[in-house]
Design an enzyme around this catalytic site. Structure first.
Site, short mmCIF file in Angstrom:
data_model
loop_
_atom_site.label_atom_id
_atom_site.label_comp_id
_atom_site.label_asym_id
_atom_site.label_seq_id
_atom_site.Cartn_x
_atom_site.Cartn_y
_atom_site.Cartn_z
N SER A 150 0.77 -0.99 -0.30
CA SER A 150 0.06 0.07 0.04
C SER A 150 1.01 0.94 0.01
O SER A 150 2.39 1.64 0.47
CB SER A 150 -0.95 -0.01 1.05
OG SER A 150 -1.57 1.45 1.31
N TYR A 163 -0.94 -1.33 9.98
CA TYR A 163 -1.00 -1.96 8.62
C TYR A 163 0.32 -0.86 7.94
O TYR A 163 0.66 -1.91 7.39
CB TYR A 163 -2.63 -0.86 8.45
CG TYR A 163 -2.96 -0.66 6.88
CD1 TYR A 163 -3.27 -1.99 6.66
CD2 TYR A 163 -3.02 0.15 6.24
CE1 TYR A 163 -4.16 -2.26 5.00
CE2 TYR A 163 -2.24 0.01 4.73
CZ TYR A 163 -2.98 -1.01 4.39
OH TYR A 163 -3.60 -1.36 3.54
#
Length: 270
Positions: A150, A163
């Site tokens: 990401s 995350y």
């Protein structure tokens, strides 16, 4: 369902997190390009919905329920794919722990269980699937692995540190796999999506936040699952046979400019 291109004809693919969003879109694109797809999701009912769509178009797919942080379940998924399809030529990892979003807060305030949960699914899940797929790819003389990272791996949104850390680890893992197994014909690359509109992200961002995100892409629209799926197809196909250990960013140009650009645009408009 097979397309004229058929870039994955004769291949078998295992896609995790394929019950919805980017994972589902990728499983469907792979099937359209001729692959036999094992659609893996922690929720088998969601995996079955994806499989139904594939089969309606004439594709070949099977659903499989597995938690990618559980090694026994991962091993079972891989063995099922090998028995059903004869091997695993393509591994596509999208599984992510979305249930911890609200609890993934600043480091000093976070509970350790949040970190462990995020790391187990987003990072260890990629380790476990690779561990069990690699012996089959080695015996077959090659294969392609693509792991989902990401933009959060290197551009902080101020929040979600667990995350972000897990996704940064995915990049390091993928480069290691590329180097360790590249000489055996196995490539490992990374997809790093920016903001992609999906059921999961719609729950995470308000309408006002989505407008802000739109202001920060260098395209007229935000990303869609199919945008990432087509990039995944490229990395899984022979067209990328000399691409290994790389990070392909799919973000509409969000990471391409200095952060003050949207403010300058607004000033110019005034």
């Amino acid at each position: 369902m097979g397309s004229a291109a058929g870039r994955l004809t004769g291949k078998s693919a295992l896609v995790t997190g394929a019950g919805s969003g980017i994972g589902a879109a990728t499983a469907e694109v792979f099937a359209r390009e001729g692959a036999k797809v094992l659609v893996v999701d922690v929720d088998k009912s969601k995996a079955s919905v994806t499989v139904d769509r594939i089969r309606e178009e004439g594709g070949v797919a099977e659903p499989f329920a597995a938690d990618v942080s559980d090694e026994d379940q991962v091993a079972g998924a891989v063995e099922f794919a090998v028995e059903r399809f004869g091997g695993v030529d393509v591994l596509q990892n999208y599984a992510s722990e979305r249930s911890l979003v609200a609890e993934d807060v600043f480091v000093a305030e976070a509970d350790l269980s949040v970190w462990l949960g995020q790391l187990r699914v987003d990072l260890l899940g990629c380790v476990l699937t690779a561990k069990h797929v690699l012996p089959h790819m080695v015996r077959a003389g090659g294969g392609s692995i693509t792991n989902a990272s990401s933009l959060a791996a290197w551009l902080s949104l101020e929040g979600r540190p667990a995350y972000a850390t897990a996704k940064a680890g995915v990049i390091g893992l993928s480069k290691s796999l590329a180097v360790e197994y590249g000489k055996q014909g196995i490539r490992c690359n990374v997809l790093a999506p920016g903001h992609i509109v999906s059921p999961a992200t719609e729950k995470m961002f308000s309408a006002a936040q989505t407008e802000v995100l739109l202001d920060h892409v260098a395209t007229p629209r935000l990303g869609r699952p199919d945008d990432v799926a087509m990039a995944a197809l490229f990395l899984a196909s022979p067209e990328s046979s000399f691409i290994n250990g790389q990070v392909l960013v799919v973000d509409g140009g969000m990471s391409a400019y200095a952060p003050m650009v949207p403010s300058f645009r607004r000033l110019a408009a005034q």
